[in-house]
Design an enzyme around this catalytic site. Structure first.
Site, mmCIF file in Angstrom:
data_model
loop_
_atom_site.group_PDB
_atom_site.id
_atom_site.type_symbol
_atom_site.label_atom_id
_atom_site.label_comp_id
_atom_site.label_asym_id
_atom_site.label_seq_id
_atom_site.Cartn_x
_atom_site.Cartn_y
_atom_site.Cartn_z
ATOM 1 N N SER A 156 0.840 -1.188 0.000
ATOM 2 C CA SER A 156 0.000 0.000 0.000
ATOM 3 C C SER A 156 0.887 1.254 0.000
ATOM 4 C CB SER A 156 -0.908 -0.074 1.229
ATOM 5 O OG SER A 156 -2.039 0.701 1.083
ATOM 6 N N ASP A 410 -8.296 -5.500 -6.024
ATOM 7 C CA ASP A 410 -7.978 -4.420 -5.093
ATOM 8 C C ASP A 410 -8.231 -3.076 -5.770
ATOM 9 O OD1 ASP A 410 -6.898 -2.694 -3.261
ATOM 10 O OD2 ASP A 410 -4.808 -3.251 -3.668
ATOM 11 N N HIS A 435 -6.031 -6.617 -1.520
ATOM 12 C CA HIS A 435 -4.954 -5.677 -1.173
ATOM 13 C C HIS A 435 -3.722 -6.401 -0.605
ATOM 14 C CE1 HIS A 435 -3.828 -1.548 -0.826
ATOM 15 N NE2 HIS A 435 -3.868 -1.464 0.486
#
Ligand code: NAG
Ligand code: NAG
Ligand code: NAG
Ligand code: NAG
Ligand code: NAG
Ligand code: NAG
Ligand code: NAG
Length: 485
Positions: A156, A410, A435
């Protein structure tokens, strides 16, 4: 206009029994890496696990993102598994202004004069500084190596930092694994509606058409019902809110709370039970929509009840939630405030909703966004291009030794590098992945594509290391090796 400030999700996903161990350490860190007029320092926290570490082997360095670093350490099992195999030293560094790394203690968030030291650039410089220190601490100078090779890992926003660390400071890290890193979620690179389109597509295909349509219809209905005082009470009761909504601001907060939960459920749509700040079953999108679909009458109040039923999977999976606090979606450990500040300064990510998705329509209006930032933090983004000027946007073909991985379920893959840039800046796609699923520990329910992604990472890391050790050979050995090739 509605401003969507989305936070990155990360999964506190570990079978309750697994608990990775580490030693907590601190380093004195310059507060401002870009000025020589002050010597102020603060304590930056980092976690070390040296159980697998063998002499001359690499350091696996997690570039911490917007939250408590111990959560990332517990949720990046892949690094532990690979370290065991490769003899690596594990280090997880905490991002300044998150977790316990608060440069001004409890005052850190009280004034722009303090918060001004929160930026991705300062954080990267922290990591460079810490890596240099670690290399000195752990290298054995009696051996041939001058310094230990370092591989950056991150998911991320942490994945963005891992990639940028390699791009900006190649002396520090020999390569980077950047998982679900939306380095292109910036001004003018991708359409602002892509993110919410992916969320909607996943709900449609893995949940149901009815589910997505119901959510799409819900915004008007919720606004309509909550227009009256009685309606506000009814909706508060249906959602079992801790505090009844009263004002127009409360209504906006409620709608944002719902949007964020829909996004979160999609982001962590893993095939097995996890705890993403809240415990969830496997395939939560499917479960959410089944709950919603089970209420037959989906109009007016019935529709609100259907949504409330679906939400239970996220808000009350353990059946122990007393009431719902609409000011909290992600739990206390996620530095939501810090991230909101960053998204108002160096991480401006344009987001919008259109008729093509299930969210309430909202345009991206930079001026409005800037005004809201000013209201909240007394700070405005300089301009929309800041992140591109600082980190290069799509012009990254001069970089090397980076793997960008993206799960296509995602929503953050909207801003991910989903094509190969060169033979050294590679992209690996995980069609059925949510994710940063590839950074998680192996699980019996892993699909083939999860495993392939992890094997790909391992192969690339070994390539980078081979080159590093080869270049580090003493001259004579180097020459004789070259001659043999
Ligand atoms: C490092 O992690 C492994 C795997 O969880 C664990 O067995 C070991 O005790 C940890 N080492 C330290 C120093 O905590
Ligand atoms: C910073 O530290 C150095 C070395 O201790 C000292 O010489 C210098 O005066 C300090 N600078 C400031 C601005 O305090
Ligand atoms: C900061 O706040 C926490 C929680 O309110 C408190 O426990 C702690 O003592 C405070 N620290 C300082 C240095 O004031
Ligand atoms: C460092 O390497 C030398 C030479 O290989 C070895 O004798 C020594 O034990 C090593 N030191 C440590 C602390 O491992
Ligand atoms: C809102 O509710 C009122 C009363 O039920 C109804 O007449 C009106 O059509 C509704 N408006 C919308 C946009 O749903
Ligand atoms: C959570 O689930 C329990 C058990 O089903 C229920 O009694 C309770 O009302 C629920 N709480 C909320 C806030 O939905
Ligand atoms: C990038 O290249 C690798 C082979 O080096 C391949 O496995 C991968 O699928 C390619 N990625 C994309 C997005 O085409």
């Amino acid at each position: 206009m509605k401003i969507i400030i989305l936070i990155f999700g990360f999964s506190v996903v570990f079978c309750e029994e697994i608990h990775y161990g580490f030693v907590t350490k601190y380093i004195d860190m310059p507060l401002d890496h870009f000025s020589f007029t002050t010597n102020t320092t603060f304590k930056l926290r980092y976690l070390v696990n040296d159980t697998y570490f063998a002499e001359d082997k690499p350091i696996f360095f997690y570039t911490g993102n917007e939250g408590d670093i111990s959560m990332f350490a517990q949720n990046t099992g892949f690094m532990f598994e690979l370290a065991a195999k490769m003899g690596a030293l594990l280090v997880f560094a905490e991002h300044r202004f998150y977790g316990e790394t608060l440069p001004f203690g409890n005052n850190s968030y009280t004034s722009p004069k303090y918060l001004g030291y929160l930026s991705a650039q300062q954080a990267l410089a922290d990591y460079v500084y810490l890596i240099n220190d670690l290399q000195k601490q752990y290298v054995n100078k009696s051996n041939s190596l001058e310094k230990l090779p370092v591989i950056a890992f991150g998911g991320s926003y942490g994945g963005m930092l891992a990639a940028w660390l390699r791009i900006r400071y190649p002396y520090s890290v020999i390569g980077a694994i950047a998982s679900s890193a939306p380095v292109w979620q910036f001004h003018g690179i991708i359409p602002c509606e892509n993110f919410n389109k992916i969320v909607t597509d996943v709900v449609r295909s893995l949940g149901s058409e009815i589910c997505a349509d119901t959510i799409r219809k819900s915004w008007n209905i919720l606004r309509n019902i909550t227009a009256t005082d009685k309606g506000k009470i009814d909706v508060s009761t249906t959602f079992q809110l801790c505090k009844n909504i009263q004002t127009n601001d409360d209504i906006e907060t409620l709608l944002n709370w719902l949007s964020e939960i829909y996004v979160d459920i999609v982001m962590v749509n893993y095939p097995y039970p996890t705890s993403f700040l809240v415990p969830l079953p496997g395939h939560p999108v499917r479960e959410f929509c089944e709950g919603l679909d089970s209420v037959k009458y989906k109009d007016g109040v019935g529709l609100v009840e259907a949504i409330a039923k679906g939400l239970q999977i996220y808000t009350n999976y353990t059946g122990t939630t007393k009431c719902n606090d609409i000011l909290q979606t992600a739990g206390p450990n996620l530095g939501e405030n810090g991230w909101n500040f960053q998204s108002c300064t160096d991480m401006i990510m344009p987001m919008c909703s259109t008729d093509t998705d299930m969210f309430e329509n909202s345009a991206w209006d930079f001026q409005q966004f800037s005004d809201d930032c000013y209201k909240q933090f007394s700070v405005r983004p300089r301009n929309e291009e800041v992140p591109i000027l600082e980190f290069g946007g799509t012009e990254i073909e001069t970089a090397s030794n980076i793997v960008f991985s993206n799960g296509l379920l995602d929503p953050w893959s909207s801003g991910g590098v989903i094509k190969n840039i060169s033979s050294q800046v590679l992209s690996i796609l995980i069609p059925d992945g949510a994710h940063h699923v590839d950074l998680r520990a192996a699980n019996p329910l892993d699909t083939e594509s999860f495993k392939t992604a992890r094997q790909f990472h391992e192969k690339q890391i070994n390539k980078w290391l081979d080159k590093f050790y080869f270049k580090s050979l003493p001259l004579e050995a180097y020459v004789s090796t070259v001659n043999k090739i």
